[in-house]
Design a protein around this motif. Structure first.
Motif, PDB file in Angstrom:
ATOM      1  N   THR A  96      40.660  13.188  53.307  1.00  0.00           N
ATOM      2  CA  THR A  96      40.234  13.774  54.534  1.00  0.00           C
ATOM      3  C   THR A  96      40.546  15.174  54.779  1.00  0.00           C
ATOM      4  OG1 THR A  96      42.415  13.028  55.801  1.00  0.00           O
ATOM      5  CG2 THR A  96      40.581  11.600  55.789  1.00  0.00           C
ATOM      6  N   SER A  97      41.308  15.712  53.704  1.00  0.00           N
ATOM      7  CA  SER A  97      41.670  17.118  53.958  1.00  0.00           C
ATOM      8  C   SER A  97      41.401  17.766  52.296  1.00  0.00           C
ATOM      9  CB  SER A  97      43.188  17.309  54.142  1.00  0.00           C
ATOM     10  OG  SER A  97      44.113  16.780  53.271  1.00  0.00           O
ATOM     11  N   ASN A  98      41.067  19.034  52.549  1.00  0.00           N
ATOM     12  CA  ASN A  98      41.016  19.986  51.048  1.00  0.00           C
ATOM     13  C   ASN A  98      42.058  19.825  50.399  1.00  0.00           C
ATOM     14  OD1 ASN A  98      38.387  20.462  51.663  1.00  0.00           O
ATOM     15  ND2 ASN A  98      38.820  22.353  52.956  1.00  0.00           N
ATOM     16  N   ARG A  99      43.440  19.971  50.985  1.00  0.00           N
ATOM     17  CA  ARG A  99      44.571  19.970  50.336  1.00  0.00           C
ATOM     18  C   ARG A  99      44.842  18.702  49.664  1.00  0.00           C
ATOM     19  NH1 ARG A  99      49.808  21.719  53.676  1.00  0.00           N
ATOM     20  NH2 ARG A  99      48.596  23.497  53.768  1.00  0.00           N
ATOM     21  N   GLU A 100      44.507  17.414  49.910  1.00  0.00           N
ATOM     22  CA  GLU A 100      44.762  16.233  49.425  1.00  0.00           C
ATOM     23  C   GLU A 100      43.708  16.209  48.083  1.00  0.00           C
ATOM     24  OE1 GLU A 100      44.104  13.196  52.418  1.00  0.00           O
ATOM     25  OE2 GLU A 100      46.309  13.488  53.325  1.00  0.00           O
ATOM     26  N   LEU A 101      42.601  16.714  48.470  1.00  0.00           N
ATOM     27  CA  LEU A 101      41.411  16.635  47.221  1.00  0.00           C
ATOM     28  C   LEU A 101      41.972  17.675  46.190  1.00  0.00           C
ATOM     29  CD1 LEU A 101      38.572  15.926  46.355  1.00  0.00           C
ATOM     30  CD2 LEU A 101      37.739  18.040  47.643  1.00  0.00           C
ATOM     31  N   ILE A 102      42.481  18.787  46.309  1.00  0.00           N
ATOM     32  CA  ILE A 102      42.923  19.690  45.330  1.00  0.00           C
ATOM     33  C   ILE A 102      44.220  19.151  44.777  1.00  0.00           C
ATOM     34  CG2 ILE A 102      43.889  21.935  44.808  1.00  0.00           C
ATOM     35  CD1 ILE A 102      40.843  21.832  45.785  1.00  0.00           C
ATOM     36  N   LYS A 103      44.824  18.247  45.283  1.00  0.00           N
ATOM     37  CA  LYS A 103      46.242  17.552  44.532  1.00  0.00           C
ATOM     38  C   LYS A 103      45.441  16.316  43.780  1.00  0.00           C
ATOM     39  CE  LYS A 103      49.716  18.187  48.055  1.00  0.00           C
ATOM     40  NZ  LYS A 103      50.795  17.416  49.100  1.00  0.00           N
ATOM     41  N   GLN A 104      44.459  15.715  43.978  1.00  0.00           N
ATOM     42  CA  GLN A 104      43.966  14.768  43.215  1.00  0.00           C
ATOM     43  C   GLN A 104      43.038  15.711  41.956  1.00  0.00           C
ATOM     44  OE1 GLN A 104      41.054  12.444  45.249  1.00  0.00           O
ATOM     45  NE2 GLN A 104      42.074  10.732  45.016  1.00  0.00           N
ATOM     46  N   PHE A 105      42.529  16.622  42.005  1.00  0.00           N
ATOM     47  CA  PHE A 105      42.014  17.507  40.904  1.00  0.00           C
ATOM     48  C   PHE A 105      43.330  17.893  39.999  1.00  0.00           C
ATOM     49  CE2 PHE A 105      38.142  18.359  43.291  1.00  0.00           C
ATOM     50  CZ  PHE A 105      37.100  18.098  41.810  1.00  0.00           C
ATOM     51  N   GLU A 106      44.325  18.582  40.865  1.00  0.00           N
ATOM     52  CA  GLU A 106      45.325  18.996  39.877  1.00  0.00           C
ATOM     53  C   GLU A 106      46.044  17.768  38.870  1.00  0.00           C
ATOM     54  OE1 GLU A 106      47.821  20.660  42.822  1.00  0.00           O
ATOM     55  OE2 GLU A 106      46.750  22.623  42.623  1.00  0.00           O
ATOM     56  N   SER A 107      46.007  16.455  39.561  1.00  0.00           N
ATOM     57  CA  SER A 107      46.438  15.541  38.971  1.00  0.00           C
ATOM     58  C   SER A 107      45.815  15.217  37.733  1.00  0.00           C
ATOM     59  CB  SER A 107      46.787  14.131  39.702  1.00  0.00           C
ATOM     60  OG  SER A 107      47.463  14.655  40.814  1.00  0.00           O
ATOM     61  N   ARG A 108      44.462  15.245  37.738  1.00  0.00           N
ATOM     62  CA  ARG A 108      43.405  14.645  36.864  1.00  0.00           C
ATOM     63  C   ARG A 108      43.581  16.029  35.629  1.00  0.00           C
ATOM     64  NH1 ARG A 108      41.464  10.006  36.350  1.00  0.00           N
ATOM     65  NH2 ARG A 108      40.067  10.747  35.025  1.00  0.00           N
ATOM     66  N   VAL A 109      44.036  17.189  36.092  1.00  0.00           N
ATOM     67  CA  VAL A 109      44.030  18.457  35.246  1.00  0.00           C
ATOM     68  C   VAL A 109      45.371  18.153  34.270  1.00  0.00           C
ATOM     69  CG1 VAL A 109      44.660  20.918  34.937  1.00  0.00           C
ATOM     70  CG2 VAL A 109      42.838  20.260  36.724  1.00  0.00           C
ATOM     71  N   GLU A 110      46.474  17.824  34.967  1.00  0.00           N
ATOM     72  CA  GLU A 110      47.750  17.543  34.443  1.00  0.00           C
ATOM     73  C   GLU A 110      47.517  16.311  33.349  1.00  0.00           C
ATOM     74  OE1 GLU A 110      50.602  16.594  37.065  1.00  0.00           O
ATOM     75  OE2 GLU A 110      50.642  18.777  37.978  1.00  0.00           O
ATOM     76  N   ALA A 111      46.593  15.171  33.481  1.00  0.00           N
ATOM     77  CA  ALA A 111      46.232  14.304  32.750  1.00  0.00           C
ATOM     78  C   ALA A 111      45.363  14.570  31.624  1.00  0.00           C
ATOM     79  CB  ALA A 111      45.609  13.063  33.666  1.00  0.00           C
ATOM     80  N   GLY A 112      44.968  15.929  31.591  1.00  0.00           N
ATOM     81  CA  GLY A 112      43.895  16.140  30.545  1.00  0.00           C
ATOM     82  C   GLY A 112      42.356  15.932  30.587  1.00  0.00           C
ATOM     83  N   ASP A 113      42.067  15.979  31.917  1.00  0.00           N
ATOM     84  CA  ASP A 113      40.757  15.729  32.153  1.00  0.00           C
ATOM     85  C   ASP A 113      40.026  16.951  32.068  1.00  0.00           C
ATOM     86  OD1 ASP A 113      38.120  15.346  33.352  1.00  0.00           O
ATOM     87  OD2 ASP A 113      39.010  13.425  34.652  1.00  0.00           O
ATOM     88  N   ALA A 114      38.941  17.024  30.985  1.00  0.00           N
ATOM     89  CA  ALA A 114      38.294  18.332  30.879  1.00  0.00           C
ATOM     90  C   ALA A 114      37.490  18.744  31.922  1.00  0.00           C
ATOM     91  CB  ALA A 114      37.375  18.391  29.385  1.00  0.00           C
ATOM     92  N   LEU A 115      36.543  17.710  32.345  1.00  0.00           N
ATOM     93  CA  LEU A 115      35.529  17.900  33.604  1.00  0.00           C
ATOM     94  C   LEU A 115      36.328  18.493  34.828  1.00  0.00           C
ATOM     95  CD1 LEU A 115      32.837  18.031  34.356  1.00  0.00           C
ATOM     96  CD2 LEU A 115      32.950  15.580  34.412  1.00  0.00           C
ATOM     97  N   ALA A 116      37.389  17.593  35.207  1.00  0.00           N
ATOM     98  CA  ALA A 116      38.212  18.000  36.198  1.00  0.00           C
ATOM     99  C   ALA A 116      38.818  19.489  36.298  1.00  0.00           C
ATOM    100  CB  ALA A 116      39.436  16.880  36.514  1.00  0.00           C
TER     101      ALA A 116
END
Length: 306
Positions: A93-113
């Motif tokens: 429901t918030s941009n901050r939570e969405l960015i945290k999800q993106f950052e988690s995918r980045v740390e996992a090595g998701d190229a598209l994220a």
């Protein structure tokens, strides 16, 4: 290829991207098989199973499941905006939570994220402060992980000096890497560069490959080549049929409805590649004629605003 001078990029990612560009550069220099081979197939929407459209503005990435969904399915199944249209995970429901999800995918090595998060920083969207240096850093990581779009954006950055030092040779290396990975817009730019060098056969090969994938500007370039006598009729006809087939395969009623609802018609262009057509028209205008400054200025005046 020398090290790309990026302001805040980690040296590790920088060295790996340089190595990737070196590989594509030498493969293309020694043997055109890698550069002019058939690009990888276009990814499909995991819901409707139709190929995704080339324009990234007509698809949406969901960091909860790491899936890229076409705009048609997003709007057809998006009656419940509180859940992801694919995995049905409750939406943030918030941009901050969405960015945290993106950052988690980045740390996992998701190229598209990683690529998408870079685009968010570049545009200053989702509550983020616009940060071109951070965007370039993320694109570097995504390019090393194999993302074609990120390789292309690094090429633009090197070409225009946006967050990096201007170096056209390095830009071409990144665009070649992106083209090998299937980015049709980058291949179109390579074609226009070959026009500048008057390598019309190589330019035509680039345009045909990207037009077959559904790239509109490349088909226009082939038409111009045909009109100027640089492309045989059968090549233009085959490219036209293949382009039409590729476009039809990505079309559906719900996609067209969604596009009309969002933009009131066709979606806007999502890359800065379109102005390159002006350069192509300039060089095809002067090809075979006097290429003096006076002639070039005359050509620029005639096609100004196109």
């Amino acid at each position: 290829m020398d090290t790309i001078a990026v302001v805040v990029a980690d040296e590790q990612w920088l060295a790996q991207l340089t190595e990737c560009c070196n590989a594509s550069w030498h493969a293309a220099k020694q043997h055109d098989g890698a550069l002019f081979s058939q690009p990888p197939p276009i990814d499909e929407c995991p819901i409707c199973m139709l190929p995704l459209k080339m324009n990234r503005l007509e698809r949406a990435y969901y960091p909860c499941c790491g899936k890229e969904i076409c705009i048609g399915c997003v709007y057809a199944l998006g009656h419940n905006r509180r859940k992801c249209v694919f995995c049905r995970t409750p939406m943030n429901t918030s941009n901050r939570e969405l960015i945290k999800q993106f950052e988690s995918r980045v740390e996992a090595g998701d190229a598209l994220a990683t690529f998408c998060l870079g685009c968010l920083y570049d545009g200053g969207r989702r509550g983020l402060r616009r940060d071109r240096d951070k965007a370039v850093k993320l694109w570097l990581r995504a390019a090393v992980l194999g993302n074609a779009g990120a390789s292309s954006m690094i090429g633009y950055a090197c070409c225009y000096g946006s967050g990096v030092e201007v170096d056209h040779e390095k830009a071409l290396g990144c665009w070649k890497l992106a083209a090998i990975r299937g980015d049709a817009g980058s291949r179109y730019i390579l074609g226009t560069n070959e026009v500048c060098l008057r390598n019309y056969d190589r330019a035509l090969n680039h345009f045909v490959i990207s037009a077959v994938a559904g790239h509109d500007e490349s088909l226009t370039a082939i038409q111009m080549f045909y009109m100027l006598g640089y492309a045989p009729k059968d090549v233009f006809e085959k490219a036209l049929r293949a382009h039409h087939k590729a476009k039809k395969e990505t079309e559906s009623d719900q996609r067209e409805t969604a596009t009309a609802l969002v933009w009131g018609g066709a979606a806007p262009v999502d890359t800065p590649a379109l102005p390159r057509l002006r350069m192509l028209r300039l060089h095809t205008y002067t090809a075979g004629n006097d290429s003096s400054t006076e002639t070039t200025e005359k050509a620029e005046a005639e096609i100004e605003g196109v």
